[in-house]
Design an enzyme around this catalytic site. Structure first.
Site, PDB file in Angstrom:
ATOM      1  N   LYS A  13       0.795  -1.143   0.066  1.00 18.96           N
ATOM      2  CA  LYS A  13      -0.034   0.019  -0.081  1.00 18.96           C
ATOM      3  C   LYS A  13       0.774   1.215   0.086  1.00 18.96           C
ATOM      4  CE  LYS A  13      -1.949   1.218   3.830  1.00 18.96           C
ATOM      5  NZ  LYS A  13      -2.805   1.600   4.873  1.00 18.96           N
ATOM      6  N   ARG A  88     -11.729   4.568  10.388  1.00 15.61           N
ATOM      7  CA  ARG A  88     -11.684   3.257  11.083  1.00 15.61           C
ATOM      8  C   ARG A  88     -13.107   2.896  11.403  1.00 15.61           C
ATOM      9  NH1 ARG A  88      -7.554   1.086   8.968  1.00 15.61           N
ATOM     10  NH2 ARG A  88      -5.629   1.361  10.026  1.00 15.61           N
ATOM     11  N   ARG A 127      11.554 -13.853   3.105  1.00 15.60           N
ATOM     12  CA  ARG A 127      12.314 -12.719   2.764  1.00 15.60           C
ATOM     13  C   ARG A 127      13.478 -12.704   3.731  1.00 15.60           C
ATOM     14  NH1 ARG A 127       8.077  -7.658   3.147  1.00 15.60           N
ATOM     15  NH2 ARG A 127       8.117  -8.032   5.397  1.00 15.60           N
ATOM     16  N   ARG A 161      13.996 -10.281   9.257  1.00 10.70           N
ATOM     17  CA  ARG A 161      13.459  -9.662  10.420  1.00 10.70           C
ATOM     18  C   ARG A 161      12.647 -10.588  11.165  1.00 10.70           C
ATOM     19  NH1 ARG A 161      10.595  -4.853   6.914  1.00 10.70           N
ATOM     20  NH2 ARG A 161       9.341  -5.334   8.805  1.00 10.70           N
ATOM     21  N   ARG A 172      -1.505  -9.822  11.887  1.00 11.12           N
ATOM     22  CA  ARG A 172      -1.694  -8.518  11.447  1.00 11.12           C
ATOM     23  C   ARG A 172      -2.861  -8.629  10.270  1.00 11.12           C
ATOM     24  NH1 ARG A 172       4.367  -6.879  10.193  1.00 11.12           N
ATOM     25  NH2 ARG A 172       4.994  -6.101  12.356  1.00 11.12           N
TER      26      ARG A 172
END
Ligand SMILES: [Zn+2]
Length: 215
Positions: A13, A88, A127, A161, A172
């Site tokens: 995004k 929201r 990743r 990470r 998430r």
């Protein structure tokens, strides 16, 4: 042109918003960034927000609305707005209608970058980067030409990470769905929601968004 851009973490995004800013001169109105900027600049709303935050309280919808109004007034009538992280709630969605209407604007599109959750997990958990030069790799999609050796600098040390794990990604996604659940039906009822495949190549996603904006 005023749009809401929605997408879970990892859907790209930020990149897409940045491209709209560069190509169409749109402005990205991210409430968190705007709040920090207004406080720093000491605008009337910023001073109000600062006092609230110093008391350890949450910034109210009224302050956020005023902040968005202040920002829209400052950006003039030409530039389109990309709302990011707002609204929201149903109440905020209603406020936004009022804020826009008061300035002769309206919400034209709600664009959601749609992702396949399992594919997103695969994309994010795979990743890794070179610990020396930072070049990015992926377990499945982009291994170094010689396994274990960075293409760019020859280093044999890589890092991942800690956030790039399945549990974090799924949490998430759940948070994202919970956050958007109150507002999506409102805009769906108006027929202004369009979903774009966020798993496609970045450039394809950009092209799809541009088609929606120009339609
Ligand atoms: Zn390297």
């Amino acid at each position: 042109m005023n749009i809401i851009l929605l997408g879970p973490p990892g859907a790209g995004k930020g990149t897409q918003a940045q491209r709209l800013v560069e190509k169409f001169g749109m402005r990205q109105l991210s409430t968190g960034d705007m709040l920090r900027a207004a406080v720093k600049a000491g605008t009337p709303v910023g001073l109000q927000a600062k006092a609230v935050m110093e008391r350890g309280e949450l910034v109210s919808d009224e302050i956020v609305s005023a902040l968005i109004g202040e920002e829209l007034d400052a950006m003039g009538t030409e530039a389109g707005a990309i709302f990011d992280g707002y609204p929201r709630t149903a109440a905020q969605a209603e406020s936004l209608d009022g804020i826009l209407a008061a300035r002769g604007r309206k919400l034209d599109h709600v664009i959601e970058l749609d992702v396949d959750e399992d594919a997103l997990v695969e994309r994010i958990t795979g990743r890794f980067t070179c610990a020396n030069c930072g070049k990015g790799y992926h377990d499945k999609f982009e291994q170094p030409r010689q396994l274990g050796v960075c293409d760019k600098c020859g280093s044999t040390e890589f890092k991942r990470r800690p956030d790039d794990n399945e549990e974090t990604v799924r949490t998430r996604m759940a948070e994202y769905r919970a956050k958007t659940a109150p507002i999506l039906p409102i805009y769906e009822a108006r027929g202004i929601v369009t979903r774009v495949n966020g798993m496609a190549e970045m450039d394809h996603v950009t092209a799809a968004i541009e088609r929606i904006i120009k339609s």
